[in-house]
Design an enzyme around this catalytic site. Structure first.
Site, PDB file in Angstrom:
ATOM      1  N   THR A  35      36.285  99.793  -9.278  1.00 41.62           N
ATOM      2  CA  THR A  35      35.944  99.633 -10.689  1.00 41.62           C
ATOM      3  C   THR A  35      36.681  98.456 -11.322  1.00 41.62           C
ATOM      4  O   THR A  35      36.269  97.954 -12.356  1.00 41.62           O
ATOM      5  CB  THR A  35      36.319 100.916 -11.468  1.00 41.62           C
ATOM      6  OG1 THR A  35      37.570 101.383 -10.967  1.00 41.62           O
ATOM      7  CG2 THR A  35      35.279 102.004 -11.283  1.00 41.62           C
ATOM      8  N   ASP A 171      45.818  96.050  -7.914  1.00 42.46           N
ATOM      9  CA  ASP A 171      46.955  96.136  -6.998  1.00 42.46           C
ATOM     10  C   ASP A 171      48.172  95.378  -7.535  1.00 42.46           C
ATOM     11  O   ASP A 171      49.300  95.886  -7.533  1.00 42.46           O
ATOM     12  CB  ASP A 171      46.570  95.579  -5.618  1.00 42.46           C
ATOM     13  CG  ASP A 171      45.382  96.324  -5.030  1.00 42.46           C
ATOM     14  OD1 ASP A 171      44.976  97.342  -5.623  1.00 42.46           O
ATOM     15  OD2 ASP A 171      44.855  95.882  -3.994  1.00 42.46           O
TER      16      ASP A 171
END
Ligand code: GAF
Length: 400
Positions: A35, A171
């Site tokens: 997403t 991340d």
């Protein structure tokens, strides 16, 4: 952590000075997969595996980068043209340095020694941890004050442009902004975030399938293109939309005929996954772990059937997990095509769970399975000095 002392000693032996030590954690994503590059919502948590960087100044305006895990050493003259990507570990660091300079942050010469302990190929962000550890080390060694969200963008940009992987921002963001005992709920469009407490009564248990299928990189970029294709088709009738984040379930169904079957499936995953993150956040806040676990299960099915990024090993690991006592939810985590599952497990059952799932997985596949019982940790920081076991946050980097 063992990495800290050994890297400091090796740095001293190699460069003849005592280094500063920096570290950046990997992450596990609880929910909200694929997403991030659709301007949507994610809910990762930083975990206690780190990329460590020992760094010290140089007078010759060079960056000299080496890694404990890989042979060779990279030398870059800061005043000259940046080298081209070499398709090796060093691209993550060199890419970040190049991006910092491209964005006008003048770097000072520095030596860097890298030691990565985030399992590679497990979907736990080993690449982002190298980028982030490099970024905070270079910024600090160059006396630069750069806020953490900007650093996350710089690292993402480096991976997109230098490494060639069109990843989203999840991340790098979680490695920089993670908070102990909390998940981080991030809006990947506004980059606003909030912390959601992870109850003390549960553990995040990660089960590594030990496989990474070759198609991972290329298929990742392809998924991104398929999502973009869906947006282009839907924008013909919904001119206000910029990303799948802007599309509702109802709109998607109403205009389904405009989309290829593949684009429809990808879009459906994203639209519903965004809803699951938002609902999951509420469930966690209310302490409703069972409900949160149901969203995790739905997420896995959707990644398997609609987004098609799971694989036989991940599906098996999830099935094995579901049989065990104390499990609230189980799903694949990260980009997919191998890597690990994330399991939300009652703390009292976590160790037994990890052991039993690993055993059953090995019996079925012949593959040894590494498991990690985790609680969320703080994001990247400079560690006070080599030899201390308690990391200390350094306030030079804004946003700490
Ligand atoms: C990889 C990417 F790097 C992230 O940006 C994200 O898209 C993730 O896959 C899937 O959710 O980790």
């Amino acid at each position: 952590m063992s990495g800290q002392n050994s890297i400091a000693e090796e740095f001293c032996a190699k460069f003849g000075v005592k280094p500063h030590i920096y570290r950046a954690p990997g992450r596990v994503n609880l929910i909200g997969e694929h997403t991030d590059y659709n301007d949507g919502f994610v809910m990762p948590a930083a975990i206690g595996f780190y990329c460590w960087v020992a760094a010290g100044p140089r007078r010759d305006q060079k960056l000299v980068i080496s890694s404990e895990g890989f042979p060779g050493q990279i030398e870059v003259e800061l005043s000259k043209k940046w080298p081209r990507p070499s398709r090796s570990w060093s691209d993550y660091s060199v890419g970040v340095a190049a991006q910092l300079e491209k964005e006008g942050f003048g770097l000072s010469g520095a030596s860097l020694l890298i030691h990565g302990e985030v399992p590679i190929g497990a979907g736990l962000s080993s690449s982002a941890s190298i980028e982030v550890a490099t970024a905070i080390a270079l910024a600090e060694e160059s006396g630069l004050s750069i806020d953490r969200t900007r650093l996350a963008r710089i690292c993402q940009q480096a991976e997109n442009e230098f490494v060639g992987m069109r990843c989203g921002i999840m991340d790098q963001f979680s490695s920089l902004h993670g908070r102990a005992n909390h998940a981080l709920m991030l809006d990947c469009r506004s980059l606003q975030f909030e912390f959601v407490p992870i109850p003390e009564s549960v553990r995040l248990v990660i089960c590594n399938t030990g496989v990474k299928h070759k198609l991972a990189g290329g298929e990742y970029n392809r998924r991104r293109e398929e999502c973009e294709e869906a947006v282009r088709s839907l924008a013909k009738v919904l001119p206000g939309i910029r990303a799948l984040r802007d599309v509702s379930r109802e709109q998607l169904e109403e205009h389904r005929a405009l989309l290829s079957e593949v684009a429809y499936k990808r879009a459906k995953h994203i639209v519903k996954e965004n809803e699951r993150v938002l609902n999951g956040k509420e469930a966690l806040r209310q302490g409703d772990l069972r409900k949160f676990g149901e969203y995790m299960a739905q997420s896995h099915v959707s990644l398997r059937d609609l987004f098609e990024v799971s694989c036989a090993e991940l599906d098996l690991m999830v099935e094995l997990a579901k049989r065990e006592p104390g499990v609230y939810g189980a799903r694949m985590t990260g980009g997919g095509f191998g890597g690990a599952t994330i399991n939300l497990v009652d703390a009292r059952c976590a160790a037994g769970f990890a052991e039993k799932v690993a055993k059953a997985y090995q019996e079925k596949t012949g593959i040894a399975c590494a498991t990690y019982v985790c609680t969320p940790v703080d994001g990247a920081s400079r560690v006070e000095s080599a030899g201390l076991s308690q990391p200390k946050r350094h306030d030079r980097l804004r946003g700490l």
